[in-house]
Design an enzyme around this catalytic site. Structure first.
Site, PDB file in Angstrom:
ATOM      1  CG  HIS A  27      95.386  62.663 -39.344  1.00 54.16           C
ATOM      2  ND1 HIS A  27      96.389  63.384 -38.730  1.00 54.16           N
ATOM      3  CD2 HIS A  27      95.752  61.360 -39.304  1.00 54.16           C
ATOM      4  CE1 HIS A  27      97.328  62.540 -38.328  1.00 54.16           C
ATOM      5  NE2 HIS A  27      96.977  61.311 -38.663  1.00 54.16           N
ATOM      6  CE  LYS A  43      99.590  59.199 -39.979  1.00 55.51           C
ATOM      7  NZ  LYS A  43      99.197  58.945 -38.573  1.00 55.51           N
ATOM      8  CE  LYS A  56      81.497  37.158 -61.276  1.00 48.81           C
ATOM      9  NZ  LYS A  56      81.383  35.703 -61.144  1.00 48.81           N
ATOM     10  CG  ASP A  76      82.763  33.014 -62.955  1.00 47.45           C
ATOM     11  OD1 ASP A  76      83.622  32.599 -62.154  1.00 47.45           O
ATOM     12  OD2 ASP A  76      82.240  34.133 -62.863  1.00 47.45           O
TER      13      ASP A  76
END
Length: 529
Positions: A118, A145, A289, A326
Site C-alpha cells: 500500500h 495485491k 469543454k 449542448d
C-alpha cells in the site's frame, strides 16, 4: 469477471454481522474482515464462520495505513489463527512477509496468502510497480495485491499497465476518487476482485464504492475484457447524473458498455495517458469543454465554430472526433418555452418544436434580447445558438470581463445581425442590461451543494420572461424558484441535460436512444420519480 468483495469496517461484532448481511443481500461474492477496525475485546473469531461468503481476513498494521498497533507476533498471530478456523484468505503486508514465514515455519499450510503493498501518498513509477509485483511472486504470494494513491487520474494508466501484464491472480487498484476507474474496470483489465463498502461512509480506503451502486448503477458483474468504456470528464464529477442516464440506456438496449465518472484535472494529460487503452467515448463537462477541443483528432464543423466540445467519439479508424450537443439541447428548450407564451401556439396544442434548419421553421428567438450568464465552454454553445437562431441582442455577463469580451468578439465574427455586448456582473445586477426577454445561466452557480446561490438578482426578473438554468441538480434552483415567483416561464437543466445525452448516445452507438428510459433514470437519480 472480477469478484465483488465488501470490506467490513464495523467496530463491534454485532455491527460486523449486520454488514456481512448487507453484503450478502447485495450479492457480494466475498467479504474482507478488517480486524484492525474492531474494538479491543470483540469476538472476531466468530465472524470468520458467520454467513455464507468466503472471507479475507486482514489485520492491517498502522505503519501501512491500518489501525493495528499490536506487536507483529500478536498481529500476524491473529491471521494465522484465522486460517486455522477456516478463513479462505489472509492479507499479509509484503514488508511483513519474512516475519510471517518465520512464525508459521514447520506448520502445514492452510488457506491462501495475499501479499499486499500500500502507498497512501502516491503511485510509484511503472518500473517500481513492476519490481514490487516481482518481489511478491518471489516471496511466494498466492495472490498479489497492490493499492496505491492516484493524485492524478493519469496515475491509473500505470496501474492498468502492470495489471494487464500480471501472471498470477492479482488485485490492483488506485485509491481516491481520481483512481475510481481502476475499481470499476477491474473486470476488464484482469483484477481478481474489487473492494467496495456496505454503504457510503463505511469505506475502508479512499475511493471505494457502495456495493449496491457498484452492482446496479455500473453493472459491475457484466464488465469484462471486451466491454466498451465511456465516461464523463470533469471536475467535479461526483454530482453528475451522466452515469445514471447512460448506464440505464446501455442496460435497456443490452449494449456491452459501461459509463464511468472520471475526475480529471488536466484533460490533455488524461487523454494522452489513456490513448492506448482506446476508451470508446467521453462526455466533457466543466471546466474542460474548451481545452478538450484541442485534444481530439477531428472536430465537427459546428463544434469548431462554437469553440468547445462536450462529446468525444472514438471513430472506427481509431481517431477521436469532438462534437457539441449542448447548444441545440439548450436553445431548443428555450425556444419551446418562448413558443408556450404564444396564445396561437397554445391554441393549436402542437407537439414541442422540432429544431430544424428548414427555411420557414418557427424561430421564436427572432427579435429577442438574450442575457447569458457565463463565458465558459457551456456558454459558448448557448451564445452560438442564440445568435444562430436569430436573437436581436445578446448580452454576455461574466465575472471575468476579458473572457466575456473574447466570446462577444467571436459571436460578432459570425456575421449575424445580432448586437453582442459584454458586461460585468456588477453592471448587470445594477440594471445596465436594460430590458431583456430571456436569461440563460450557463454557470454552476446554484448547483449542489451550493443551492443557496443564484447568478441573477430576482429584482431583474419580470413576468413572462423566459429563465433557463443549465444546472440540473437540484432541478429547481434558487434562480428558477425566484423566477417562478415573479411569473416567469422557467426551463430547468434536466431538459437540456437529457437532450444533449440523447444525441451523445446516438453518436456513440449509431442507434436511436431510448428517450423515456434515459429521462426516467435522471428523474429517479434526482429523486423526482
Amino acid at each position: 469477471m472480477a469478484l465483488v468483495c465488501v470490506s467490513i469496517t464495523a467496530t463491534s461484532t454485532g455491527a460486523a454481522q449486520a454488514e456481512i448481511d448487507i453484503a450478502e443481500s447485495n450479492e457480494a461474492e466475498m467479504v474482507e474482515l478488517r480486524l484492525d477496525f474492531l474494538a479491543e475485546g470483540e469476538n472476531w473469531e466468530s465472524l470468520v464462520s458467520y454467513g455464507k461468503l468466503p472471507k479475507i481476513v486482514t489485520n492491517r498494521a498502522s505503519w501501512e495505513g491500518g489501525n493495528s498497533d499490536e506487536s507483529e507476533e500478536v498481529r500476524l498471530g491473529k491471521l494465522i489463527r484465522a486460517l486455522d478456523i477456516g478463513a479462505d484468505f489472509i492479507d499479509v503486508e509484503l514488508k511483513a512477509a519474512e516475519t510471517y514465514e518465520q512464525l508459521i515455519q514447520g506448520t502445514p499450510k492452510k488457506g491462501l496468502k495475499i501479499l499486499s503493498y500500500h502507498d497512501f501518498e502516491k503511485t510509484p513509477s511503472l518500473e517500481e510497480l513492476s519490481q514490487i509485483y516481482a518481489k511478491m511472486l518471489e516471496k511466494g504470494a498466492d495472490l498479489c495485491k497492490i493499492a496505491v494513491t492516484a493524485n492524478d487520474i493519469s496515475d491509473c494508466a500505470r496501474v492498468l499497465h502492470v495489471l494487464q501484464a500480471a501472471t498470477n491472480p492479482t488485485i490492483m487498484l488506485a485509491m481516491t476518487e481520481r483512481g475510481m476507474l481502476t475499481r470499476l474496470l477491474a473486470g476488464k483489465y484482469g483484477s481478481m476482485l474489487t473492494f467496495c463498502s456496505t454503504n457510503s461512509g463505511k469505506e475502508s480506503a479512499p475511493g471505494q464504492i457502495a456495493v449496491a451502486e457498484l452492482r446496479s448503477l455500473y453493472r459491475f458483474k457484466s464488465i469484462e475484457n471486451l466491454t466498451k468504456v465511456y465516461g464523463i470528464i470533469g471536475n467535479p464529477v461526483s454530482h453528475s447524473m451522466s452515469p445514471a442516464i447512460h448506464n440505464a440506456a446501455f442496460k435497456h438496449r443490452k449494449v456491452d458498455a459501461v459509463y464511468i465518472p472520471l475526475l480529471v484535472d488536466d484533460v490533455e494529460k488524461f487523454l494522452k495517458s489513456f490513448d492506448e487503452f482506446k476508451f470508446n467515448g467521453f462526455s466533457i463537462t466543466i471546466p474542460h469543454k474548451e481545452a478538450a477541443l484541442k485534444c481530439v483528432d477531428v472536430v465537427d464543423e459546428v463544434a469548431e465554430r462554437i469553440g468547445a466540445i462536450n462529446t468525444i467519439v472514438r471513430l472506427k479508424d481509431g481517431r477521436t472526433k469532438g462534437y457539441n450537443t449542448d447548444w441545440m439541447a439548450a436553445i431548443g428548450a428555450v425556444e419551446r418555452a418562448l413558443l408556450s407564451l404564444d396564445p396561437e401556439y397554445r391554441r393549436r396544442q402542437e407537439a414541442p418544436l422540432r429544431i430544424r434548419e428548414d427555411e420557414g421553421v418557427e424561430r421564436p428567438l427572432n427579435g429577442k434580447h438574450v442575457v447569458l450568464v457565463g463565458a465558459g465552454g457551456a456558454a459558448r454553445g448557448m451564445a452560438f445558438g442564440a445568435v444562430e437562431r436569430g436573437a436581436k441582442a445578446l448580452t454576455i455577463v461574466n465575472r471575468t470581463m476579458e473572457r466575456a469580451e473574447k466570446l462577444v468578439g467571436e459571436m460578432k465574427s459570425m456575421g449575424k445581425p445580432c448586437e453582442c455586448t459584454a458586461m460585468s456582473i456588477a453592471a448587470f445586477q445594477a440594471g445596465e442590461a436594460g430590458e431583456f426577454d430571456v436569461v440563460m445561466n450557463s454557470t454552476s452557480i446554484g448547483m449542489h451543494p451550493n443551492e443557496g446561490d443564484t447568478p441573477v438578482d430576482s429584482d431583474l426578473l419580470s413576468e413572462s420572461m423566459v429563465v433557463f438554468d443549465a444546472v440540473y441538480n437540484p432541478r429547481e434552483t434558487r434562480l428558477l424558484r425566484e423566477a417562478k415567483d415573479k411569473g416567469c416561464v422557467v426551463v430547468d437543466g434536466v431538459e437540456m441535460f437529457v437532450g444533449q445525452a440523447l444525441k451523445q448516445y446516438e453518436l456513440w452507438t449509431e442507434t436511436k436512444p431510448p428517450k423515456s428510459v434515459m429521462e426516467d433514470a435522471v428523474l429517479r437519480g434526482l429523486k423526482l420519480k
